[in-house]
Design a protein around this motif. Structure first.
Motif, PDB file in Angstrom:
ATOM      1  N   HIS A 112      31.752   6.824  28.436  1.00  0.00           N
ATOM      2  CA  HIS A 112      31.171   8.161  28.516  1.00  0.00           C
ATOM      3  C   HIS A 112      32.049   9.082  29.359  1.00  0.00           C
ATOM      4  O   HIS A 112      32.317  10.230  28.970  1.00  0.00           O
ATOM      5  N   GLN A 113      32.483   8.589  30.506  1.00  0.00           N
ATOM      6  CA  GLN A 113      33.317   9.420  31.371  1.00  0.00           C
ATOM      7  C   GLN A 113      34.653   9.745  30.710  1.00  0.00           C
ATOM      8  O   GLN A 113      35.181  10.856  30.859  1.00  0.00           O
ATOM      9  N   GLN A 114      35.216   8.794  29.974  1.00  0.00           N
ATOM     10  CA  GLN A 114      36.468   9.056  29.246  1.00  0.00           C
ATOM     11  C   GLN A 114      36.253  10.144  28.208  1.00  0.00           C
ATOM     12  O   GLN A 114      37.055  11.088  28.100  1.00  0.00           O
ATOM     13  N   GLN A 115      35.181  10.035  27.438  1.00  0.00           N
ATOM     14  CA  GLN A 115      34.889  11.029  26.411  1.00  0.00           C
ATOM     15  C   GLN A 115      34.587  12.389  27.037  1.00  0.00           C
ATOM     16  O   GLN A 115      35.001  13.429  26.528  1.00  0.00           O
ATOM     17  N   ARG A 116      33.871  12.379  28.139  1.00  0.00           N
ATOM     18  CA  ARG A 116      33.497  13.631  28.793  1.00  0.00           C
ATOM     19  C   ARG A 116      34.731  14.391  29.267  1.00  0.00           C
ATOM     20  O   ARG A 116      34.795  15.619  29.170  1.00  0.00           O
ATOM     21  N   ARG A 117      35.733  13.665  29.779  1.00  0.00           N
ATOM     22  CA  ARG A 117      36.969  14.326  30.229  1.00  0.00           C
ATOM     23  C   ARG A 117      37.696  14.991  29.066  1.00  0.00           C
ATOM     24  O   ARG A 117      38.338  16.031  29.235  1.00  0.00           O
ATOM     25  N   VAL A 118      37.600  14.394  27.893  1.00  0.00           N
ATOM     26  CA  VAL A 118      38.263  14.970  26.721  1.00  0.00           C
ATOM     27  C   VAL A 118      37.533  16.217  26.238  1.00  0.00           C
ATOM     28  O   VAL A 118      38.147  17.230  25.902  1.00  0.00           O
ATOM     29  N   VAL A 119      36.200  16.154  26.231  1.00  0.00           N
ATOM     30  CA  VAL A 119      35.398  17.236  25.660  1.00  0.00           C
ATOM     31  C   VAL A 119      35.212  18.390  26.635  1.00  0.00           C
ATOM     32  O   VAL A 119      35.113  19.552  26.230  1.00  0.00           O
ATOM     33  N   MET A 120      35.181  18.105  27.942  1.00  0.00           N
ATOM     34  CA  MET A 120      34.823  19.101  28.942  1.00  0.00           C
ATOM     35  C   MET A 120      35.639  20.398  28.877  1.00  0.00           C
ATOM     36  O   MET A 120      35.062  21.490  29.046  1.00  0.00           O
ATOM     37  N   PRO A 121      36.961  20.375  28.645  1.00  0.00           N
ATOM     38  CA  PRO A 121      37.700  21.643  28.627  1.00  0.00           C
ATOM     39  C   PRO A 121      37.136  22.681  27.666  1.00  0.00           C
ATOM     40  O   PRO A 121      37.211  23.882  27.934  1.00  0.00           O
ATOM     41  N   ALA A 122      36.562  22.247  26.549  1.00  0.00           N
ATOM     42  CA  ALA A 122      35.996  23.197  25.583  1.00  0.00           C
ATOM     43  C   ALA A 122      34.728  23.853  26.099  1.00  0.00           C
ATOM     44  O   ALA A 122      34.286  24.862  25.545  1.00  0.00           O
ATOM     45  N   PHE A 123      34.153  23.305  27.189  1.00  0.00           N
ATOM     46  CA  PHE A 123      32.906  23.848  27.717  1.00  0.00           C
ATOM     47  C   PHE A 123      33.017  24.325  29.164  1.00  0.00           C
ATOM     48  O   PHE A 123      32.006  24.613  29.803  1.00  0.00           O
ATOM     49  N   HIS A 124      34.255  24.399  29.679  1.00  0.00           N
ATOM     50  CA  HIS A 124      34.440  25.012  30.984  1.00  0.00           C
ATOM     51  C   HIS A 124      33.973  26.462  30.928  1.00  0.00           C
ATOM     52  O   HIS A 124      33.970  27.095  29.867  1.00  0.00           O
ATOM     53  N   LYS A 125      33.613  26.989  32.088  1.00  0.00           N
ATOM     54  CA  LYS A 125      33.103  28.357  32.119  1.00  0.00           C
ATOM     55  C   LYS A 125      34.108  29.346  31.538  1.00  0.00           C
ATOM     56  O   LYS A 125      33.740  30.290  30.828  1.00  0.00           O
ATOM     57  N   ALA A 126      35.396  29.120  31.812  1.00  0.00           N
ATOM     58  CA  ALA A 126      36.420  30.023  31.276  1.00  0.00           C
ATOM     59  C   ALA A 126      36.463  29.955  29.751  1.00  0.00           C
ATOM     60  O   ALA A 126      36.591  30.985  29.071  1.00  0.00           O
ATOM     61  N   ALA A 127      36.329  28.739  29.199  1.00  0.00           N
ATOM     62  CA  ALA A 127      36.345  28.597  27.748  1.00  0.00           C
ATOM     63  C   ALA A 127      35.121  29.256  27.126  1.00  0.00           C
ATOM     64  O   ALA A 127      35.216  29.930  26.098  1.00  0.00           O
ATOM     65  N   VAL A 128      33.968  29.072  27.768  1.00  0.00           N
ATOM     66  CA  VAL A 128      32.747  29.696  27.260  1.00  0.00           C
ATOM     67  C   VAL A 128      32.885  31.214  27.279  1.00  0.00           C
ATOM     68  O   VAL A 128      32.423  31.910  26.370  1.00  0.00           O
ATOM     69  N   GLY A 129      33.543  31.748  28.317  1.00  0.00           N
ATOM     70  CA  GLY A 129      33.769  33.188  28.383  1.00  0.00           C
ATOM     71  C   GLY A 129      34.557  33.693  27.193  1.00  0.00           C
ATOM     72  O   GLY A 129      34.352  34.826  26.730  1.00  0.00           O
ATOM     73  N   ASN A 130      35.454  32.857  26.665  1.00  0.00           N
ATOM     74  CA  ASN A 130      36.249  33.263  25.499  1.00  0.00           C
ATOM     75  C   ASN A 130      35.401  33.370  24.237  1.00  0.00           C
ATOM     76  O   ASN A 130      35.806  34.028  23.280  1.00  0.00           O
ATOM     77  N   TYR A 131      34.245  32.700  24.226  1.00  0.00           N
ATOM     78  CA  TYR A 131      33.370  32.777  23.063  1.00  0.00           C
ATOM     79  C   TYR A 131      32.466  34.005  23.095  1.00  0.00           C
ATOM     80  O   TYR A 131      31.780  34.305  22.117  1.00  0.00           O
ATOM     81  N   CYS A 132      32.457  34.725  24.220  1.00  0.00           N
ATOM     82  CA  CYS A 132      31.482  35.802  24.424  1.00  0.00           C
ATOM     83  C   CYS A 132      31.581  36.863  23.336  1.00  0.00           C
ATOM     84  O   CYS A 132      30.559  37.271  22.769  1.00  0.00           O
ATOM     85  N   ASN A 133      32.794  37.306  23.027  1.00  0.00           N
ATOM     86  CA  ASN A 133      32.946  38.357  22.013  1.00  0.00           C
ATOM     87  C   ASN A 133      32.447  37.892  20.652  1.00  0.00           C
ATOM     88  O   ASN A 133      31.829  38.667  19.905  1.00  0.00           O
ATOM     89  N   ALA A 134      32.709  36.633  20.306  1.00  0.00           N
ATOM     90  CA  ALA A 134      32.249  36.106  19.019  1.00  0.00           C
ATOM     91  C   ALA A 134      30.723  36.024  18.980  1.00  0.00           C
ATOM     92  O   ALA A 134      30.101  36.321  17.954  1.00  0.00           O
ATOM     93  N   ILE A 135      30.112  35.647  20.108  1.00  0.00           N
ATOM     94  CA  ILE A 135      28.648  35.574  20.163  1.00  0.00           C
ATOM     95  C   ILE A 135      28.045  36.962  20.015  1.00  0.00           C
ATOM     96  O   ILE A 135      27.075  37.165  19.270  1.00  0.00           O
ATOM     97  N   VAL A 136      28.619  37.950  20.702  1.00  0.00           N
ATOM     98  CA  VAL A 136      28.129  39.330  20.614  1.00  0.00           C
ATOM     99  C   VAL A 136      28.259  39.855  19.191  1.00  0.00           C
ATOM    100  O   VAL A 136      27.322  40.442  18.628  1.00  0.00           O
ATOM    101  N   ALA A 137      29.433  39.646  18.572  1.00  0.00           N
ATOM    102  CA  ALA A 137      29.665  40.164  17.224  1.00  0.00           C
ATOM    103  C   ALA A 137      28.730  39.506  16.207  1.00  0.00           C
ATOM    104  O   ALA A 137      28.170  40.181  15.326  1.00  0.00           O
ATOM    105  N   THR A 138      28.537  38.207  16.324  1.00  0.00           N
ATOM    106  CA  THR A 138      27.653  37.494  15.401  1.00  0.00           C
ATOM    107  C   THR A 138      26.207  37.962  15.561  1.00  0.00           C
ATOM    108  O   THR A 138      25.497  38.186  14.575  1.00  0.00           O
ATOM    109  N   THR A 139      25.776  38.130  16.806  1.00  0.00           N
ATOM    110  CA  THR A 139      24.411  38.596  17.070  1.00  0.00           C
ATOM    111  C   THR A 139      24.210  40.011  16.550  1.00  0.00           C
ATOM    112  O   THR A 139      23.181  40.329  15.925  1.00  0.00           O
TER     113      THR A 139
END
Length: 478
Positions: A112-139
């Protein structure tokens, strides 16, 4: 029922039909069972499958309530592995059902910890911030289809909206029909996993629910493998989560397709199912509490000036944060978390064996009066006065297996909720029945009929029926 705890003086047993009724009720209404069990037996209760001869494996099914019991079960991965109402193929590790059920939430601690280290970068706060414009446009595009005076099932509308957001940010599928189809397939897979007959009769014979579950898992896996193949072939720098994972490496090697399939399924559920229900319940609670709704709109207008929120502004809307926290406290989108004992261990006075199943009741913990004053009251203001521990407030779980999509889900809820409220005043259709339905997550059983008005601030609560009143104390006018 076998029970022990502060409200009992010994061990109580219920056998025969009563034991079966308890087991059936858990699948039909887990929240109702948790409320009854806590009222009768206190923070620890259990049923033994020895009382249920149709179950092939003898084990205890334990329910625990409260921060210390939550901490004990959720913070010790060496004694309790993650589980839940998601079935794995019995002994067939080569089955699609097993592979789909082997994502982040189901692996041993080390893997689990090995998998979490691989997946975590896509869900860091900075990465989530990059999705903000797409979320706004879709909404924004989706809300253009809503009309003043229209009566809608808000749960279905939110489901469609979040499905589009999830598909855009997780898979970046250009064909909306294909995106909708994938989301519905994953949602149906979760619903089939919560079929009582599939658990009671795990036999792969045509026509039985367990067989339908296996067949559906095979179709879902084929569709995910097709999408993964297209992502790998494109070799582009897509910013969606699946593209990031196809480019990720572990120990110098890319992640296998089989692992990507399981991660995509679980991550979709984490960012879709819980988000849909958390946002739906929040809209209901706000519609039924006009003064809170007015205060929230004042905050949004003062900070956003009528525009959509930016990533930076999301951190400067304290009442919005408190409203969402309070909504997920009083009506948690996931009402319990399951663990399985991996070795003999003591929990709340019970001696557990390897394989015994434990459910930590998020719902009941969130409704304990010694943790939350007047727990059935929707009071966002409490969050400016309290700071509960991770095991007292846990809408996304706690411990090493806590939900990796927390930042993503809360950002989606904040953005979508803000944009909806800026444009529309929502009222619940008077007299409708609001009951709960739990199929892994908790949602309104019959949907949530609401009327769309121009945002004129004429907020009004209405009378509703149903077991929503067991969970939330609504005002005398509602």
């Amino acid at each position: 029922m076998i029970a022990s705890g502060s409200q009992t003086s010994g061990i109580h047993s219920v056998r025969g039909p009563a034991a079966l009724q308890t087991f059936v009720k858990f699948f039909r209404d887990p929240v109702g069972l948790m409320r009854d069990a806590y009222r009768l037996w206190g923070p620890v209760s259990a049923i033994s499958s020895q009382l249920l001869p149709f179950l092939p494996r003898k084990r205890l099914y334990v329910l625990v309530v409260g921060s210390e019991l939550n901490r004990r079960a959720l913070s010790d991965p060496e004694s309790f592995r993650s589980s839940g109402p998601i079935m794995r193929g019995r002994t067939r590790r080569d089955s699609a059902l097993y592979r789909l059920s082997s994502g982040l939430t189901r692996e041993s601690d080390q893997k689990h910890q090995q998998q979490r280290r691989v997946v975590m970068p896509a869900f860091h706060k900075a990465a989530v911030g990059n999705y903000c414009n797409a979320i706004v446009a879709t909404t924004d595009r989706y809300l253009e289809g809503w009309s003043i005076g229209q009566s809608v099932d808000m749960w279905r509308e939110i489901r469609k909206l979040i499905l589009r957001i999830a598909n855009k940010t997780l898979f970046e599928l250009e064909d909306p029909d294909a995106a909708d189809s994938l989301g519905k397939m994953i949602q149906e897979w979760f619903a089939l996993n919560f079929s009582l007959l599939a658990w009671l009769i795990p036999v792969k014979l045509p026509g039985l629910p367990y067989c339908r579950l296996h067949n559906h898992a095979e179709r879902l896996e084929r569709e995910l493998l097709r999408i993964i193949s297209e992502k790998r072939a494109a070799a582009t720098c897509g910013s969606d989560v699946l593209s990031l994972l196809t480019r990720a490496q572990r120990d110098g090697a890319p992640i296998s397709d089989a692992e990507l399939v399981s991660q995509a399924t679980i991550l979709f559920a984490a960012s879709y199912e819980t988000t849909v229900n958390a946002l739906t319940w929040t809209l209901f609670l706000l519609a039924q509490h006009p003064s809170i709704m007015a205060d929230l709109l004042d905050e949004l207008d003062g900070t956003l000036k009528g525009g959509p929120p930016t990533s930076d502004q999301l951190d400067h809307l304290p009442l919005l944060e408190a409203v969402i926290k309070e909504s997920m406290r009083i009506l948690p989108p996931v009402p319990f978390i399951a663990r399985v004992a991996t070795r003999p261990v003591e929990l709340g006075g019970l001696s557990l064996r390897r394989g015994d199943w434990v459910a930590c009741s998020i719902y009941m913990t969130h409704h304990l009066p010694d943790l939350y004053l007047e727990p059935e009251q929707f009071r966002p203001g409490r969050w400016f006065e309290i700071n509960p521990t991770p095991y007292e407030y846990l809408p996304f779980g706690a411990g090493p297996y806590s939900c990796i999509g927390y930042n993503f889900a809360t950002s989606v809820i904040k953005i979508a909720l803000t944009m909806i409220l800026q444009r529309f005043r929502l009222t619940v259709v008077p007299g409708v029945r609001i009951d709960r339905l739990v199929q892994v997550t908790m949602r309104p059983k019959y949907g949530l009929p609401m009327v769309l008005h121009r945002q004129d601030r004429q907020f009004q609560a209405v009378r509703v029926r149903g077991n929503i009143h067991d969970m939330v104390r609504l005002t005398s006018t509602s």
